[in-house]
Design a protein around this motif. Structure first.
Motif, PDB file in Angstrom:
ATOM      1  N   GLY A 292       0.826  -1.206   0.000  1.00  0.00           N
ATOM      2  CA  GLY A 292       0.000   0.000   0.000  1.00  0.00           C
ATOM      3  C   GLY A 292       0.859   1.254   0.000  1.00  0.00           C
ATOM      4  O   GLY A 292       0.577   2.224  -0.710  1.00  0.00           O
ATOM      5  N   VAL A 293       1.914   1.226   0.794  1.00  0.00           N
ATOM      6  CA  VAL A 293       2.874   2.337   0.782  1.00  0.00           C
ATOM      7  C   VAL A 293       3.504   2.465  -0.600  1.00  0.00           C
ATOM      8  O   VAL A 293       3.663   3.571  -1.145  1.00  0.00           O
ATOM      9  CB  VAL A 293       3.964   2.122   1.853  1.00  0.00           C
TER      10      VAL A 293
ATOM     11  N   GLY B 154      11.135  -0.232  -2.538  1.00  0.00           N
ATOM     12  CA  GLY B 154      11.377  -1.511  -3.206  1.00  0.00           C
ATOM     13  C   GLY B 154      11.988  -2.535  -2.271  1.00  0.00           C
ATOM     14  O   GLY B 154      11.625  -3.714  -2.297  1.00  0.00           O
ATOM     15  N   ALA B 155      12.912  -2.087  -1.422  1.00  0.00           N
ATOM     16  CA  ALA B 155      13.532  -2.990  -0.451  1.00  0.00           C
ATOM     17  C   ALA B 155      12.517  -3.497   0.567  1.00  0.00           C
ATOM     18  O   ALA B 155      12.525  -4.687   0.944  1.00  0.00           O
ATOM     19  CB  ALA B 155      14.683  -2.283   0.257  1.00  0.00           C
ATOM     20  N   LEU B 156      11.593  -2.630   1.013  1.00  0.00           N
ATOM     21  CA  LEU B 156      10.562  -3.050   1.966  1.00  0.00           C
ATOM     22  C   LEU B 156       9.627  -4.091   1.355  1.00  0.00           C
ATOM     23  O   LEU B 156       9.253  -5.069   2.003  1.00  0.00           O
ATOM     24  CB  LEU B 156       9.755  -1.834   2.432  1.00  0.00           C
ATOM     25  N   VAL B 157       9.243  -3.882   0.100  1.00  0.00           N
ATOM     26  CA  VAL B 157       8.372  -4.855  -0.565  1.00  0.00           C
ATOM     27  C   VAL B 157       9.103  -6.183  -0.751  1.00  0.00           C
ATOM     28  O   VAL B 157       8.499  -7.251  -0.663  1.00  0.00           O
ATOM     29  CB  VAL B 157       7.866  -4.297  -1.910  1.00  0.00           C
ATOM     30  N   PHE B 158      10.425  -6.129  -0.961  1.00  0.00           N
ATOM     31  CA  PHE B 158      11.188  -7.377  -1.058  1.00  0.00           C
ATOM     32  C   PHE B 158      11.195  -8.109   0.282  1.00  0.00           C
ATOM     33  O   PHE B 158      11.147  -9.348   0.316  1.00  0.00           O
ATOM     34  CB  PHE B 158      12.628  -7.088  -1.499  1.00  0.00           C
ATOM     35  N   VAL B 159      11.243  -7.375   1.379  1.00  0.00           N
ATOM     36  CA  VAL B 159      11.127  -8.005   2.703  1.00  0.00           C
ATOM     37  C   VAL B 159       9.777  -8.711   2.829  1.00  0.00           C
ATOM     38  O   VAL B 159       9.683  -9.814   3.386  1.00  0.00           O
ATOM     39  CB  VAL B 159      11.312  -6.962   3.819  1.00  0.00           C
TER      40      VAL B 159
ATOM     41  N   LEU C 128      -2.768   5.615   3.153  1.00  0.00           N
ATOM     42  CA  LEU C 128      -2.885   6.921   3.786  1.00  0.00           C
ATOM     43  C   LEU C 128      -1.561   7.428   4.351  1.00  0.00           C
ATOM     44  O   LEU C 128      -1.286   8.623   4.335  1.00  0.00           O
ATOM     45  CB  LEU C 128      -3.936   6.865   4.895  1.00  0.00           C
ATOM     46  N   LEU C 129      -0.748   6.497   4.865  1.00  0.00           N
ATOM     47  CA  LEU C 129       0.532   6.906   5.431  1.00  0.00           C
ATOM     48  C   LEU C 129       1.633   6.989   4.374  1.00  0.00           C
ATOM     49  O   LEU C 129       2.669   7.607   4.606  1.00  0.00           O
ATOM     50  CB  LEU C 129       0.960   5.934   6.528  1.00  0.00           C
ATOM     51  N   GLY C 130       1.391   6.360   3.223  1.00  0.00           N
ATOM     52  CA  GLY C 130       2.388   6.340   2.164  1.00  0.00           C
ATOM     53  C   GLY C 130       2.878   7.715   1.748  1.00  0.00           C
ATOM     54  O   GLY C 130       4.097   7.942   1.655  1.00  0.00           O
ATOM     55  N   PRO C 131       1.960   8.679   1.476  1.00  0.00           N
ATOM     56  CA  PRO C 131       2.435  10.017   1.103  1.00  0.00           C
ATOM     57  C   PRO C 131       3.326  10.661   2.164  1.00  0.00           C
ATOM     58  O   PRO C 131       4.320  11.306   1.839  1.00  0.00           O
ATOM     59  CB  PRO C 131       1.125  10.805   0.921  1.00  0.00           C
ATOM     60  N   THR C 132       2.977  10.473   3.448  1.00  0.00           N
ATOM     61  CA  THR C 132       3.799  11.034   4.519  1.00  0.00           C
ATOM     62  C   THR C 132       5.158  10.352   4.576  1.00  0.00           C
ATOM     63  O   THR C 132       6.202  11.004   4.711  1.00  0.00           O
ATOM     64  CB  THR C 132       3.088  10.873   5.876  1.00  0.00           C
ATOM     65  N   ILE C 133       5.152   9.011   4.457  1.00  0.00           N
ATOM     66  CA  ILE C 133       6.417   8.262   4.481  1.00  0.00           C
ATOM     67  C   ILE C 133       7.299   8.663   3.301  1.00  0.00           C
ATOM     68  O   ILE C 133       8.509   8.890   3.450  1.00  0.00           O
ATOM     69  CB  ILE C 133       6.138   6.749   4.471  1.00  0.00           C
ATOM     70  N   GLY C 134       6.679   8.769   2.105  1.00  0.00           N
ATOM     71  CA  GLY C 134       7.446   9.174   0.935  1.00  0.00           C
ATOM     72  C   GLY C 134       8.051  10.552   1.102  1.00  0.00           C
ATOM     73  O   GLY C 134       9.208  10.786   0.726  1.00  0.00           O
ATOM     74  N   GLY C 135       7.275  11.474   1.678  1.00  0.00           N
ATOM     75  CA  GLY C 135       7.797  12.822   1.901  1.00  0.00           C
ATOM     76  C   GLY C 135       8.958  12.836   2.873  1.00  0.00           C
ATOM     77  O   GLY C 135       9.942  13.556   2.672  1.00  0.00           O
ATOM     78  N   LEU C 136       8.856  12.036   3.946  1.00  0.00           N
ATOM     79  CA  LEU C 136       9.942  11.991   4.936  1.00  0.00           C
ATOM     80  C   LEU C 136      11.217  11.386   4.341  1.00  0.00           C
ATOM     81  O   LEU C 136      12.324  11.875   4.585  1.00  0.00           O
ATOM     82  CB  LEU C 136       9.481  11.179   6.154  1.00  0.00           C
ATOM     83  N   ILE C 137      11.058  10.307   3.550  1.00  0.00           N
ATOM     84  CA  ILE C 137      12.234   9.689   2.929  1.00  0.00           C
ATOM     85  C   ILE C 137      12.903  10.666   1.969  1.00  0.00           C
ATOM     86  O   ILE C 137      14.131  10.810   1.942  1.00  0.00           O
ATOM     87  CB  ILE C 137      11.843   8.389   2.185  1.00  0.00           C
ATOM     88  N   GLU C 138      12.084  11.368   1.174  1.00  0.00           N
ATOM     89  CA  GLU C 138      12.627  12.342   0.223  1.00  0.00           C
ATOM     90  C   GLU C 138      13.372  13.447   0.946  1.00  0.00           C
ATOM     91  O   GLU C 138      14.449  13.885   0.508  1.00  0.00           O
ATOM     92  CB  GLU C 138      11.477  12.920  -0.613  1.00  0.00           C
ATOM     93  N   ASP C 139      12.831  13.883   2.077  1.00  0.00           N
ATOM     94  CA  ASP C 139      13.451  14.967   2.837  1.00  0.00           C
ATOM     95  C   ASP C 139      14.808  14.550   3.385  1.00  0.00           C
ATOM     96  O   ASP C 139      15.744  15.354   3.443  1.00  0.00           O
ATOM     97  CB  ASP C 139      12.524  15.389   3.978  1.00  0.00           C
TER      98      ASP C 139
ATOM     99  N   SER D  33      -7.882  -5.385   6.662  1.00  0.00           N
ATOM    100  CA  SER D  33      -8.288  -4.198   5.898  1.00  0.00           C
ATOM    101  C   SER D  33      -7.531  -2.951   6.340  1.00  0.00           C
ATOM    102  O   SER D  33      -7.377  -2.003   5.561  1.00  0.00           O
ATOM    103  CB  SER D  33      -9.792  -3.962   6.041  1.00  0.00           C
ATOM    104  N   THR D  34      -7.056  -2.944   7.577  1.00  0.00           N
ATOM    105  CA  THR D  34      -6.320  -1.764   8.046  1.00  0.00           C
ATOM    106  C   THR D  34      -4.982  -1.618   7.339  1.00  0.00           C
ATOM    107  O   THR D  34      -4.447  -0.511   7.249  1.00  0.00           O
ATOM    108  CB  THR D  34      -6.061  -1.839   9.565  1.00  0.00           C
ATOM    109  N   ALA D  35      -4.449  -2.736   6.824  1.00  0.00           N
ATOM    110  CA  ALA D  35      -3.106  -2.696   6.244  1.00  0.00           C
ATOM    111  C   ALA D  35      -3.052  -1.846   4.991  1.00  0.00           C
ATOM    112  O   ALA D  35      -2.235  -0.927   4.879  1.00  0.00           O
ATOM    113  CB  ALA D  35      -2.632  -4.122   5.950  1.00  0.00           C
TER     114      ALA D  35
END
Length: 407
Positions: free
Chosen positions: A19-20, A171-176, A148-159, A140-142
């Motif tokens: 989802g992220v 990509g590494a997280l999805v591989f996990v 919903l948290l993906g945009p925030t996580i993406g922004g923090l990683i970019e920062d 369903s919460t996953a």
């Protein structure tokens, strides 16, 4: 630990990170497209919309196909295919040489997806009836939390790490998720040696066609309502605050507040649906969600908006699990993957449609009207659910039907 709980834990993690992976590109997409050499502001906006939306449109097309494959060869192989494929594609986005390569990879990501369909089908078919509501509610919460948290996580990683790091880390997280699925998910799947059915034959075999359509449309409306605010929330927060230095952060928190509440409420409301009936929880959650959208149009500070978004998330926690529980109960086990594929496709269309609808309403009528229109859609859907689902299942006749379709 019971097998269904272990599978639930692994699938929850996998659905969260996928989802992220689907949504983390939203806050960095325009910046990344500029980084790839697009200078025109209008062209950046057009290409951003195309790159964002194409994944969800293609996912909606392919979700029933992967659902059919899950029914034919098993759910775990579909989980492994989707998680490995997505990890490679998302990682490769970090190496995109130009915007057209990025768009092709986003299209490929949509075609490869199917993790949510396979997870939902696996949990629905491998969990006993007494725990189905809780398991599907938790699951369903996953995807909701990840989206919903993906945009925030993406922004923090970019920062912290730059634009390309968003894709490498995701990509590494999805591989996990792929590795944990490979090692820990167990499935007792018995293939039925029957001739593959066409979509028309599958539809003819669905015993509760009217209910299935109602539930799919309800899932679309739920998701659409959740995402109508995404294109306008940053602008709305900017109107509500004088401090422009943290608008993006506050907007991300406001959007993610409903995801946090969903994580808290969905398992509990799933348990409640096991006791009193998923149709009852779904109806009252729809009404409550429709009501909670209205005061969001009248807030005077971002913190009021955040509090109302949190309350909205508590009500939304009763919707996705109820839809999934009812789909499980009315669908024969051999068709579960395909029918879940249709409902999840409706959800993908809701994400895309919600983003488009919210932006159009805000542009033509003003931001506050987004909340009024979304409220009206949810309340109208509640009326439809009352007549098509609640009144029909008021006597819990669905439980007796379910015993015919139990695996």
């Amino acid at each position: 630990m019971p097998l269904w709980k272990r599978n639930l834990f692994v699938c929850w993690f996998g659905m969260f990170v996928t989802g992220v992976g689907l949504s983390q590109i939203a806050p960095v997409l325009p910046l990344y497209i500029e980084h790839l050499g697009v200078d025109s502001t209008s062209l950046v906006a057009q290409l951003s919309g195309l790159a964002f939306g194409i994944t969800y449109i293609v996912s909606a097309v392919f979700s029933p196909i992967w659902g059919h494959a899950a029914d034919r060869i098993g759910r775990k192989p579909m989980l492994l295919r989707a998680s490995l494929g997505m990890s490679v594609v998302i990682f490769c986005m970090g190496f995109a040489a130009n915007v057209y390569v990025l768009i092709v990879l986003r299209l490929l990501q949509g075609a490869i997806t199917g993790y949510s369909t396979a997870c939902t089908t696996l949990i629905a078919t491998q969990t006993d009836k007494e725990h189905a509501g809780f398991a599907l509610g938790t699951l369903s919460t996953a995807s909701v939390a990840g989206s919903l948290l993906g945009p925030t996580i993406g922004g923090l990683i970019e920062d912290q790490g730059g634009l390309r790091a968003v894709f490498y880390i995701t990509g590494a997280l999805v591989f996990v998720a792929f590795v944990t699925t490979l090692l820990f998910v167990k499935e007792s799947f018995v293939r039925e040696d029957k001739k593959a059915m066409s979509m028309r034959e599958v539809w003819r075999s669905v015993p509760e066609k009217s209910l299935t359509v109602t539930l799919s449309v309800t899932f679309l409306i739920i998701t659409l309502g959740l995402y109508t605010i995404e294109p306008i929330i940053t602008v709305y927060v900017a109107q509500l605050t004088r401090d422009a230095s943290h608008v993006a952060l506050i907007a991300g928190l406001a959007f993610s507040a409903s995801g946090l509440a969903n994580i808290i409420a969905a398992p509990q409301l799933g348990r409640l649906s096991d006791k009193v009936g998923a149709h009852k929880v779904m109806l009252f959650a729809l009404i409550a969600a429709g009501i909670f959208y209205i005061p969001q149009a009248f807030v005077t500070s971002p913190w009021q908006l955040m509090a109302l978004r949190f309350l909205l998330g508590l009500t939304l926690g009763g919707l996705n699990p109820s839809v999934n529980t009812l789909v499980k109960k009315i669908t024969p086990g051999a068709l579960t993957g395909r029918v879940f594929g249709f409902t999840i496709s409706a959800g993908y269309l809701g994400v895309f449609g919600g983003a488009v609808l919210g932006g159009q309403i805000a542009g033509w009528f003003g931001i506050r009207y987004v909340f009024f229109v979304t409220s009206a859609l949810l309340l109208l859907n509640a009326v439809w659910v009352y007549f098509k689902v609640y009144r029909r299942l008021g006597g819990n006749e669905i439980i007796r039907k379910d015993e015919v379709h139990e695996n």
